[in-house]
Design a protein around this motif. Structure first.
Motif, PDB file in Angstrom:
ATOM      1  N   PHE A 102       0.901  -1.131   0.218  1.00  0.00           N
ATOM      2  CA  PHE A 102      -0.035   0.082  -0.266  1.00  0.00           C
ATOM      3  C   PHE A 102       0.878   1.217  -0.006  1.00  0.00           C
ATOM      4  CE2 PHE A 102      -2.454  -3.374   1.580  1.00  0.00           C
ATOM      5  CZ  PHE A 102      -3.691  -3.287   1.036  1.00  0.00           C
ATOM      6  N   ALA A 103       0.744   2.091  -1.014  1.00  0.00           N
ATOM      7  CA  ALA A 103       1.525   3.320  -1.231  1.00  0.00           C
ATOM      8  C   ALA A 103       0.535   4.356  -1.461  1.00  0.00           C
ATOM      9  CB  ALA A 103       2.431   3.011  -2.238  1.00  0.00           C
ATOM     10  N   ARG A 104       1.226   5.651  -1.087  1.00  0.00           N
ATOM     11  CA  ARG A 104       0.477   6.776  -1.373  1.00  0.00           C
ATOM     12  C   ARG A 104       0.653   7.394  -2.748  1.00  0.00           C
ATOM     13  NH1 ARG A 104      -3.270   9.805   0.464  1.00  0.00           N
ATOM     14  NH2 ARG A 104      -3.081   9.066   2.655  1.00  0.00           N
ATOM     15  N   THR A 105      -0.365   7.650  -3.633  1.00  0.00           N
ATOM     16  CA  THR A 105      -0.174   7.953  -4.994  1.00  0.00           C
ATOM     17  C   THR A 105      -0.917   9.153  -5.210  1.00  0.00           C
ATOM     18  OG1 THR A 105      -2.425   6.682  -5.605  1.00  0.00           O
ATOM     19  CG2 THR A 105      -0.161   5.389  -5.933  1.00  0.00           C
ATOM     20  N   SER A 106      -1.557   9.723  -4.343  1.00  0.00           N
ATOM     21  CA  SER A 106      -2.032  11.131  -4.393  1.00  0.00           C
ATOM     22  C   SER A 106      -2.693  11.684  -3.125  1.00  0.00           C
ATOM     23  CB  SER A 106      -3.099  11.267  -5.478  1.00  0.00           C
ATOM     24  OG  SER A 106      -4.219  10.485  -5.061  1.00  0.00           O
ATOM     25  N   GLY A 107      -2.919  12.901  -2.898  1.00  0.00           N
ATOM     26  CA  GLY A 107      -3.436  13.378  -1.429  1.00  0.00           C
ATOM     27  C   GLY A 107      -2.137  13.685  -0.791  1.00  0.00           C
ATOM     28  N   LYS A 108      -2.425  13.787   0.646  1.00  0.00           N
ATOM     29  CA  LYS A 108      -1.720  14.074   1.596  1.00  0.00           C
ATOM     30  C   LYS A 108      -1.980  13.082   2.767  1.00  0.00           C
ATOM     31  CE  LYS A 108      -3.984  18.075   3.809  1.00  0.00           C
ATOM     32  NZ  LYS A 108      -5.506  17.163   3.721  1.00  0.00           N
ATOM     33  N   ALA A 109      -1.046  13.135   3.855  1.00  0.00           N
ATOM     34  CA  ALA A 109      -1.187  12.211   4.852  1.00  0.00           C
ATOM     35  C   ALA A 109      -2.484  12.287   5.509  1.00  0.00           C
ATOM     36  CB  ALA A 109       0.036  12.256   5.983  1.00  0.00           C
ATOM     37  N   GLY A 110      -3.068  11.389   6.000  1.00  0.00           N
ATOM     38  CA  GLY A 110      -4.465  11.592   6.616  1.00  0.00           C
ATOM     39  C   GLY A 110      -5.569  11.246   5.820  1.00  0.00           C
ATOM     40  N   ASP A 111      -5.313  11.598   4.458  1.00  0.00           N
ATOM     41  CA  ASP A 111      -6.409  11.543   3.351  1.00  0.00           C
ATOM     42  C   ASP A 111      -6.755  10.010   3.298  1.00  0.00           C
ATOM     43  OD1 ASP A 111      -6.389  14.046   3.023  1.00  0.00           O
ATOM     44  OD2 ASP A 111      -5.395  14.220   0.946  1.00  0.00           O
ATOM     45  N   GLY A 112      -7.987   9.655   3.054  1.00  0.00           N
ATOM     46  CA  GLY A 112      -8.514   8.429   2.882  1.00  0.00           C
ATOM     47  C   GLY A 112      -8.403   7.977   1.492  1.00  0.00           C
ATOM     48  N   ASN A 113      -8.681   8.868   0.602  1.00  0.00           N
ATOM     49  CA  ASN A 113      -8.419   8.412  -0.687  1.00  0.00           C
ATOM     50  C   ASN A 113      -7.000   8.790  -1.032  1.00  0.00           C
ATOM     51  OD1 ASN A 113     -11.138   8.036  -1.364  1.00  0.00           O
ATOM     52  ND2 ASN A 113     -11.620  10.150  -1.659  1.00  0.00           N
TER      53      ASN A 113
END
Length: 179
Positions: A78-89
């Motif tokens: 699982f990796a962040r691909t958009s948004g900022k820390a804390g965003d569900g999306n």
């Protein structure tokens, strides 16, 4: 089989065709990498990130307590691909081959009463194809939540069984012990 359940619910038609029979018959599986050293199991505050590069994604970061790494040929990262820390999306799940260049098992973290071993894993420019996305781009949090809901029930039952085993052995010993 949580992996099979997740594949049925979130896999693409191509992933299902490739994975379902092998998952159902125990010939194949994947580890699960959500927890990060600095953030615990808070699935929305992750530093592992993936950036699109043409038809591929480049993953950098690390996971700890990565379940199932002792025999996994793939890791669901699982990796962040958009948004900022804390965003569900903006969190995306990737079916990542564990033999990918840059995929490193740093160490194994053994715990009492766990059904498998867990590892601290790092990713250094790990490349996966766009087709490795599992559950939809930016929609990985729903996969995480589904996994947690299913897995926590299993873990609670496993812990109860281990506790009962320990109590039974202690009672047996107490009945035989001569002070």
């Amino acid at each position: 089989n949580v992996g099979l359940l997740l594949m049925i619910n979130y896999g693409t038609p191509e992933q299902k065709a490739e994975w379902i029979d092998d998952l159902a018959e125990g010939r194949r599986g994947f580890a699960f990498g959500i927890t990060e050293p600095a953030h615990g199991s808070d699935a929305t505050h992750m530093e592992t990130a993936a950036v699109r590069d043409g038809d591929e994604w480049v993953i950098n970061g690390e996971k700890t307590w990565n379940t199932g790494m002792h025999k996994a040929q793939y890791d669901l990262i699982f990796a962040r691909t958009s948004g900022k820390a804390g965003d569900g999306n903006g969190i995306t799940a990737f079916l990542t081959p564990t033999n990918s260049p840059g995929f490193v098992i740093e160490e194994f973290l053994w715990t009492f009463n766990m059904p498998t071993d867990h590892a601290h894993v790092s990713f250094h420019d790990v490349r996966v194809p766009h087709g490795a996305i599992f559950g939809g781009e930016g929609r990985g949090l729903q996969v995480v939540q589904h996994f947690f809901n299913e897995n926590r029930i299993r873990q609670a039952a496993s812990s109860l069984g281990a506790a009962q085993f320990c109590i039974d052995r202690a009672v047996e010993y107490a009945k035989e012990r001569k002070p």
